[in-house]
Design a protein around this motif. Structure first.
Motif, mmCIF file in Angstrom:
data_model
loop_
_atom_site.group_PDB
_atom_site.id
_atom_site.type_symbol
_atom_site.label_atom_id
_atom_site.label_comp_id
_atom_site.label_asym_id
_atom_site.label_seq_id
_atom_site.Cartn_x
_atom_site.Cartn_y
_atom_site.Cartn_z
ATOM 1 N N MET A 1 -0.792 -1.274 7.349
ATOM 2 C CA MET A 1 -0.308 -0.409 6.287
ATOM 3 C C MET A 1 0.933 -1.025 5.651
ATOM 4 S SD MET A 1 0.257 3.640 6.670
ATOM 5 C CE MET A 1 0.748 4.634 5.325
ATOM 6 N N GLY A 2 1.841 -1.488 6.493
ATOM 7 C CA GLY A 2 3.068 -2.079 5.981
ATOM 8 C C GLY A 2 2.833 -3.374 5.227
ATOM 9 N N VAL A 3 1.847 -4.149 5.678
ATOM 10 C CA VAL A 3 1.553 -5.422 5.022
ATOM 11 C C VAL A 3 1.046 -5.189 3.608
ATOM 12 C CG1 VAL A 3 0.069 -7.468 5.124
ATOM 13 C CG2 VAL A 3 1.121 -6.596 7.204
ATOM 14 N N ILE A 4 0.190 -4.205 3.443
ATOM 15 C CA ILE A 4 -0.353 -3.905 2.110
ATOM 16 C C ILE A 4 0.760 -3.478 1.165
ATOM 17 C CG2 ILE A 4 -1.863 -2.358 0.812
ATOM 18 C CD1 ILE A 4 -3.682 -2.297 3.288
ATOM 19 N N ILE A 5 1.640 -2.614 1.634
ATOM 20 C CA ILE A 5 2.750 -2.142 0.795
ATOM 21 C C ILE A 5 3.695 -3.289 0.470
ATOM 22 C CG2 ILE A 5 4.722 -0.564 0.693
ATOM 23 C CD1 ILE A 5 3.062 1.311 2.530
ATOM 24 N N PHE A 6 3.992 -4.134 1.467
ATOM 25 C CA PHE A 6 4.878 -5.276 1.246
ATOM 26 C C PHE A 6 4.302 -6.235 0.207
ATOM 27 C CE2 PHE A 6 5.985 -9.676 2.314
ATOM 28 C CZ PHE A 6 7.349 -9.629 2.102
ATOM 29 N N LEU A 7 3.024 -6.559 0.351
ATOM 30 C CA LEU A 7 2.399 -7.482 -0.595
ATOM 31 C C LEU A 7 2.335 -6.899 -2.004
ATOM 32 C CD1 LEU A 7 -0.473 -8.951 1.595
ATOM 33 C CD2 LEU A 7 1.663 -10.067 0.918
ATOM 34 N N ALA A 8 2.095 -5.602 -2.104
ATOM 35 C CA ALA A 8 2.065 -4.962 -3.418
ATOM 36 C C ALA A 8 3.453 -4.984 -4.063
ATOM 37 C CB ALA A 8 1.560 -3.533 -3.294
ATOM 38 N N ALA A 9 4.484 -4.731 -3.265
ATOM 39 C CA ALA A 9 5.848 -4.764 -3.798
ATOM 40 C C ALA A 9 6.227 -6.180 -4.235
ATOM 41 C CB ALA A 9 6.834 -4.254 -2.750
ATOM 42 N N ARG A 10 5.837 -7.183 -3.441
ATOM 43 C CA ARG A 10 6.125 -8.575 -3.819
ATOM 44 C C ARG A 10 5.393 -8.965 -5.100
ATOM 45 N NH1 ARG A 10 10.197 -11.489 -2.047
ATOM 46 N NH2 ARG A 10 8.919 -13.322 -2.354
ATOM 47 N N ALA A 11 4.150 -8.486 -5.245
ATOM 48 C CA ALA A 11 3.405 -8.761 -6.467
ATOM 49 C C ALA A 11 4.098 -8.120 -7.669
ATOM 50 C CB ALA A 11 1.974 -8.254 -6.340
ATOM 51 N N GLY A 12 4.599 -6.909 -7.493
ATOM 52 C CA GLY A 12 5.336 -6.249 -8.577
ATOM 53 C C GLY A 12 6.611 -6.981 -8.936
ATOM 54 N N MET A 13 7.323 -7.487 -7.928
ATOM 55 C CA MET A 13 8.534 -8.273 -8.204
ATOM 56 C C MET A 13 8.201 -9.550 -8.960
ATOM 57 S SD MET A 13 10.860 -8.018 -4.813
ATOM 58 C CE MET A 13 10.159 -6.967 -3.569
#
Length: 51
Positions: A1-13
């Protein structure tokens, strides 16, 4: 769960950096999308455990 959120946030950045968005709209949108996707994945796994 955390990996998906982290990767999505990095993609947004990354999108904010490449498209010059000062308000970080891509980061916010991608993070919300990542939370929704991770919840969907978790709920799908729970449904699979309880037939």
């Amino acid at each position: 769960m955390g990996v998906i959120i982290f990767l999505a946030a990095r993609a947004g950045m990354w999108l904010d950096a490449n498209y010059g968005s000062d308000k970080r709209l891509f980061t916010a949108g991608c993070t919300i999308l990542g939370v929704a996707i991770s919840l969907w994945v978790v709920l799908r796994q729970i449904k699979r455990l309880n037939p």
